[in-house]
Design an enzyme around this catalytic site. Structure first.
Site, mmCIF file in Angstrom:
data_model
loop_
_atom_site.group_PDB
_atom_site.id
_atom_site.type_symbol
_atom_site.label_atom_id
_atom_site.label_comp_id
_atom_site.label_asym_id
_atom_site.label_seq_id
_atom_site.Cartn_x
_atom_site.Cartn_y
_atom_site.Cartn_z
ATOM 1 N N THR A 120 40.559 41.169 43.111
ATOM 2 C CA THR A 120 40.600 40.925 41.672
ATOM 3 C C THR A 120 41.728 39.995 41.277
ATOM 4 O OG1 THR A 120 41.024 42.011 39.536
ATOM 5 C CG2 THR A 120 41.935 43.069 41.469
ATOM 6 N N TYR A 144 45.884 49.467 39.209
ATOM 7 C CA TYR A 144 44.631 48.898 39.696
ATOM 8 C C TYR A 144 44.900 47.637 40.504
ATOM 9 C CZ TYR A 144 40.325 46.179 39.684
ATOM 10 O OH TYR A 144 39.265 45.405 40.062
#
Length: 343
Positions: A120, A144
């Site tokens: 990501t 995250y």
């Protein structure tokens, strides 16, 4: 090229199910493992071997490797909601980091040679430049992003010590759905802007929140690089082909279109495609949101024969809208408990 069987973790989820379709369409044998905590059994095509289980269950993985002759892994399984990661960091370090460690260990012991990892742009944190290149510093600002960066590091270290090559693909904002409406974003309460907006356009939500109107952008709202999920899935297949063709080479690449749209531009596009204005609620910005997050995609374009087919905002929204309508049909026809209650 020998098309080895590919194990897709999280293959019943949003991006994973599109990767399964892309692999099938390209003629690769596909196998899916998913614990169905956030994925849906209906998202796995008929005829694809499916194992319901945990990627940390190394005994199960070894059985799958042996039964299916797995030669490559595409790893999508994990947790992806940034605010939740801040509230519950240990969940993210368990699901995204510890379980990935178990999966990599099983791959090494099982002789799997190729590994594609769903990463990501959140690993960059708040980048100092935009567009963002792969060499920009990785300074995640939430658990995250950090959980994904730790997995990237584990993969790199493992590849130096074992006969395993890998491709890390750092996604920007994934949106849209399969053009044939075979699968799409099905999670109830999803936070993706385009998903939220098409839900609102269909009357499934009353309003859409706009978080921040004071960013350093032309209209004051955050600018993001939206990539169609099917173009992203195609990039995974091409990355797999590159790994198989050059087994001593590993890759790290951004996945985006290299251009951005603001929140208001996206909502205007949804209004235009649906011919129904969405009520917008202006709110304060969320902590850690960068003004602009756009990919420099020159590396993936130079490395892979990747030509996006759906790089048009209205097309992305149209496919998301068609899937949202299809999802309503599926939910209405499904037995109780087999579909999300909303979304």
């Amino acid at each position: 090229m020998s098309k080895v069987p590919v194990l897709v973790t999280g293959g019943a989820g949003y991006i994973g199910s599109h990767a399964v379709l892309a692999l099938q369409d390209a003629g690769w044998p596909v196998v899916v493992i998913d614990n169905l905590v956030t994925g849906f059994r209906f998202a796995v095509p008929d005829g694809v071997p499916f194992y319901q289980g945990d990627i940390a269950d190394e005994a199960l993985l070894q059985r799958i490797f042996a039964e299916q002759g797995i030669g490559a892994i595409m790893h999508f399984a994990g947790s992806v909601v940034v605010p939740e990661s801040v509230e519950n960091p240990l969940k993210y370090y368990h699901n995204n980091t510890a379980r990935t460690r178990s999966l990599i260990a099983a791959a090494v012991s099982g002789g799997v040679r190729h590994f594609i990892f769903s990463s990501t742009a959140a690993t960059y944190g708040i980048p100092e430049v935009s567009p963002v290149t792969e060499t920009c510093p990785q300074r995640p600002i939430n658990p995250y992003g950090m959980s994904k960066l730790m997995s990237e590091i584990m993969l790199a270290d493992t590849a130096r010590a074992h006969p395993l090559n890998y491709c890390v693909l750092r996604y920007f904002n994934v949106a849209g759905a399969d053009p044939q409406a075979r699968t799409g974003q099905s999670t109830a309460g999803a936070t993706h802007l385009i998903k939220v907006a098409v839900e609102a356009a269909l009357g499934k939500r009353d309003t859409v929140g706009v978080f921040g109107t004071d960013f350093d952008t032309p209209d004051g709202t955050g600018v993001r690089d939206y990539i169609h999920v099917s173009d992203l899935a195609e990039a995974h297949v091409l990355a797999l082909e590159a790994l198989v063709a050059q087994p001593t080479q590993s890759l790290t690449m951004n996945c985006g279109y290299g251009r951005g749209f603001s929140v208001l531009e996206v909502l205007d596009a949804v209004d235009r495609v649906t011919n129904r204005p969405i009520e917008r609620v202006l709110q304060g910005r969320r902590a850690g949101d960068p003004d602009s997050l756009i990919s420099d995609n020159s590396r993936i374009k130079a490395t892979l024969p990747w030509t996006p087919r759906y790089a048009d905002l209205d097309v992305i929204i149209g496919h998301a809208l068609a899937w949202e309508r299809r999802l309503t049909e599926l939910r209405d026809a499904a037995p109780a408990g087999e579909m999300p209650a909303g979304g």
